[in-house]
Write a protein that holds these residues in place. Structure first.
Motif, short mmCIF file in Angstrom:
data_model
loop_
_atom_site.label_atom_id
_atom_site.label_comp_id
_atom_site.label_asym_id
_atom_site.label_seq_id
_atom_site.Cartn_x
_atom_site.Cartn_y
_atom_site.Cartn_z
N VAL A 110 -8.57 -48.79 22.07
CA VAL A 110 -8.96 -47.92 20.97
C VAL A 110 -10.25 -48.40 20.31
CG1 VAL A 110 -8.21 -46.88 18.79
CG2 VAL A 110 -6.51 -47.45 20.53
N ALA A 111 -11.09 -47.42 19.97
CA ALA A 111 -12.27 -47.69 19.14
C ALA A 111 -12.21 -46.76 17.92
CB ALA A 111 -13.56 -47.44 19.91
N LEU A 112 -12.64 -47.27 16.78
CA LEU A 112 -12.70 -46.46 15.57
C LEU A 112 -14.15 -46.39 15.09
CD1 LEU A 112 -10.30 -46.24 12.62
CD2 LEU A 112 -12.70 -46.73 12.12
N VAL A 113 -14.60 -45.18 14.80
CA VAL A 113 -15.99 -44.95 14.38
C VAL A 113 -16.01 -44.63 12.89
CG1 VAL A 113 -18.08 -43.62 14.76
CG2 VAL A 113 -16.49 -44.01 16.66
N GLU A 114 -16.79 -45.37 12.13
CA GLU A 114 -16.91 -45.11 10.69
C GLU A 114 -18.31 -45.47 10.23
OE1 GLU A 114 -16.88 -43.84 7.46
OE2 GLU A 114 -14.76 -43.73 8.01
N GLY A 203 -21.21 -46.38 12.58
CA GLY A 203 -22.22 -45.37 12.82
C GLY A 203 -21.62 -43.99 12.65
N ARG A 204 -22.38 -42.98 13.04
CA ARG A 204 -21.93 -41.60 12.93
C ARG A 204 -21.44 -41.10 14.29
NH1 ARG A 204 -21.82 -37.42 9.70
NH2 ARG A 204 -22.04 -35.31 10.50
N GLY A 205 -20.19 -40.65 14.35
CA GLY A 205 -19.63 -40.14 15.59
C GLY A 205 -19.76 -38.64 15.69
N VAL A 206 -20.15 -38.16 16.86
CA VAL A 206 -20.28 -36.73 17.13
C VAL A 206 -19.57 -36.42 18.44
CG1 VAL A 206 -21.87 -34.80 17.54
CG2 VAL A 206 -22.50 -36.61 15.92
N VAL A 207 -18.76 -35.38 18.44
CA VAL A 207 -18.03 -34.99 19.65
C VAL A 207 -18.97 -34.19 20.56
CG1 VAL A 207 -16.06 -33.70 20.56
CG2 VAL A 207 -15.86 -34.92 18.38
N LYS A 208 -19.12 -34.66 21.79
CA LYS A 208 -20.01 -34.01 22.75
C LYS A 208 -19.26 -33.28 23.85
CE LYS A 208 -24.03 -35.10 21.02
NZ LYS A 208 -24.98 -34.05 20.59
N HIS A 211 -13.96 -35.30 26.30
CA HIS A 211 -13.71 -36.73 26.52
C HIS A 211 -14.97 -37.55 26.22
CE1 HIS A 211 -9.89 -35.81 28.48
NE2 HIS A 211 -10.53 -34.80 29.04
N GLU A 212 -15.87 -37.02 25.41
CA GLU A 212 -17.12 -37.74 25.14
C GLU A 212 -17.43 -37.74 23.65
OE1 GLU A 212 -21.91 -37.68 26.27
OE2 GLU A 212 -20.56 -36.11 27.04
N VAL A 213 -17.74 -38.93 23.14
CA VAL A 213 -18.18 -39.10 21.76
C VAL A 213 -19.50 -39.84 21.76
CG1 VAL A 213 -17.68 -40.22 19.55
CG2 VAL A 213 -15.83 -39.11 20.83
N GLU A 214 -20.42 -39.40 20.95
CA GLU A 214 -21.71 -40.07 20.82
C GLU A 214 -21.77 -40.78 19.47
OE1 GLU A 214 -25.66 -38.32 22.21
OE2 GLU A 214 -25.86 -38.22 20.02
N VAL A 215 -22.11 -42.05 19.47
CA VAL A 215 -22.22 -42.84 18.25
C VAL A 215 -23.64 -43.38 18.16
CG1 VAL A 215 -21.33 -44.78 16.91
CG2 VAL A 215 -19.78 -43.47 18.39
N ASP A 216 -24.41 -42.78 17.29
CA ASP A 216 -25.80 -43.20 17.10
C ASP A 216 -26.55 -43.34 18.42
OD1 ASP A 216 -25.31 -43.17 14.42
OD2 ASP A 216 -25.14 -45.34 14.20
#
Length: 543
Positions: A110-114, A203-208, A211-216
């Motif tokens: 697990v990773a958490l983005v904040e 950082g800022r997480g964006v759903v792409k 199954h893909e998340v972009e963080v900065d």
């Protein structure tokens, strides 16, 4: 700092909520057997997931989060996966932290983005802990405790403390101690994530994609995505609204306002109204509804509460009014202009059923809808909306609800099987313990491969106003709203009435017209207990 040392856990209610949520972990696992259902396998990785039997055997072998480092590689090999994580959680509030920790403690990667920490949230700043810990429940209750000292010291004279004097609150000293405490808690939350085996990505997480998340700028592949970004204060589109502040800013003021108007008669507005009234400030509340806290509580409760707000707390109530403009005067003070809501709703400035203003200016309690002058601060407390702007959810096809909320099924899953949402971002029940329960159940669903259904059987909540109000409500569908049965919940209220000198008329228990609701007013209502066996999964909390 002395003012906080004897309250080392910050908030009695928050501490109780966390203990309840933690102790209910085993209960939640038991629910899996009775409420689980097959979870659609998340595609998007090179090979399918483990079967439930193999997954169960694997999870059984993982007895401690301390072994996570040694088992991550083995888990990846067993899954035959190119995904970096089993879950990426976007949002580090109560729901997100609980989802991440629960999944990791049960063997998931697990990773958490904040966003980076700040006392005031923005598009670039946030912090692990979220609204409740950093800008809601915890700092609000610290202020509540500070105001109660004044009331209790004054009341002590009735018990022989004839020379007792409350003195004046050193606002700057309080704010300094509050900030120090919030930083301590934020650090503790981060350490808790690390100890559970969660990787924290700041950082800022964006759903792409599913199954893909972009963080900065960094692209991350994951089997599951959990949206837990919470909510944010709403604003109203009236001239001069830019002169008003929101609850986040109210808890970060450099000086205490002597005259303050709160626009909104719900939880947030009435809680702050009571706190500033205790501190001796002139407080006004403006609301469209005819009664404060309506329709969250029974009408009789709201009527009794409204009486106490004016008679005991000295709050000026302007009910059934619409704010039309906020004007900054030449002396720097603010004027809030009002009109009866019927006039605005009907479009007829000359008609309307509301009473005409009985006085001008600040007047007396219930002075009607005219204007409120001399405000040092005007606070918007008109509700909250889901914080989903810029997350990329609509772009990938996630179905959205009202006010930007995320639509989910009974398992907290969106219309895209690999994307989940928990907490206030879903606009279900906006209470911290509920968010914790939802996060815990999603964490278990992801880790075990079997859906866990949140249980909303009994939902306690409390408004930390003056007086306190608390209720336990059983959440039922429309088909089950009958009045069958032998009566409402049995519950306990511990503690005493507000204080002998507070002027409260006494506690009142609302009659159980609908045998699924129990409400109490005027006591230490936050001590209200849910009956054993109901397994609500959470304790009492406000916003």
């Amino acid at each position: 700092m002395q003012m906080l040392q004897h309250r080392t856990s910050v908030c009695r209610t928050t501490r109780r909520v966390q203990m309840l949520a933690s102790s209910n972990s085993s209960s939640a696992k038991k629910v899996i057997g009775s409420q689980r259902g097959s979870s659609p396998a998340a595609s998007g990785c090179k090979k399918p997931r483990l079967t439930p039997t193999a997954a169960g055997a694997y999870l059984t072998s993982v007895n401690s989060p301390r072994r996570m480092g040694a088992t991550k590689a083995a888990a990846a090999d067993a899954n035959g996966s190119s995904c970096e994580y089993d879950a990426v959680v976007i949002g580090g509030g109560s729901a997100g932290v609980r989802a991440a920790r629960t999944a990791a403690e049960n063997g998931a990667r697990v990773a958490l983005v904040e966003l980076p920490f700040a006392f005031l949230s923005s598009a670039e700043k946030g912090g692990v802990g979220g609204t409740c810990v950093l800008r809601g429940c915890v700092p609000k209750k610290l202020l509540l405790f500070a105001t109660e000292f004044k009331t209790e010291i004054e009341s002590s004279k009735g018990f022989g403390w004839t020379n007792a004097s409350a003195g004046e609150l050193d606002w700057s000293a309080f704010m300094s101690a509050k900030r120090e405490e919030l930083q301590r808690i934020n650090k503790g939350y981060k350490e808790g994530l690390v100890n559970a085996g969660v990787e924290l990505l700041e950082g800022r997480g964006v759903v792409k994609g599913p199954h893909e998340v972009e963080v900065d700028g960094r692209s991350i592949n994951t089997r599951n995505i959990v949206i837990a970004t919470g909510g944010q204060p709403s604003r109203i589109p009236i001239p001069g609204a830019e002169h008003a502040i929101i609850s986040d800013q109210l808890l970060e003021l450099e000086s205490m306002p002597k005259v303050v108007t709160l626009i909104g008669g719900g939880y947030i507005g009435m809680e702050f109204a009571g706190m500033f009234a205790r501190l001796g400030c002139e407080v006004h509340v403006v609301a469209r509804q005819e009664l404060p806290l309506a329709p969250r509580f029974d009408q009789e409760v709201c009527e009794f509460f409204a009486e106490q707000c004016t008679a005991s707390a000295g709050i000026h109530m302007h009910m059934g009014c619409n704010p039309t403009e906020i004007v900054r005067e030449s002396d720097g003070t603010l004027t809030v202009k009002l009109e009866p809501k019927e006039k605005k709703d009907s479009g007829d400035k000359e008609s309307g059923k509301a009473d005409k203003p009985s006085s001008q200016g600040n007047g007396s309690s219930g002075s009607g809808c005219s204007e409120i002058r001399g405000n040092q601060q005007v606070v918007l407390a008109v509700g909250r909306a889901a914080k989903t702007k810029g997350l990329g959810l609509e772009e990938v096809g996630v179905e959205m609800g009202k006010k930007g909320s995320v639509k989910v099924d009974e398992h907290s899953r969106t219309n895209i099987p690999s994307i989940w949402a928990v907490g206030d971002v879903t606009s279900r029940i906006a209470l911290t313990p509920v968010a914790i329960m939802e996060g815990q159940d999603v964490g278990l669903s992801i880790a075990t491969g079997q859906d866990v259904t949140p249980n909303y059987d009994a939902v306690p909540s409390a408004c930390f106003s003056w007086p306190y109000v608390a209720t336990v409500v059983r959440v039922l569908t429309a088909a089950k709203l009958g009045c069958q049965g032998s009566g409402g919940f049995r519950f306990e209220v511990s503690g005493s009435l507000g204080s002998s000198g507070s002027g409260l008329s006494g506690a009142r228990l609302a009659p159980c017209r609908w045998p699924r609701v129990s409400t109490v007013v005027g006591v230490r209502a936050a001590a209200l207990q849910v009956p054993r066996g109901r397994r609500p999964g959470f304790g009492v909390s406000g916003w």
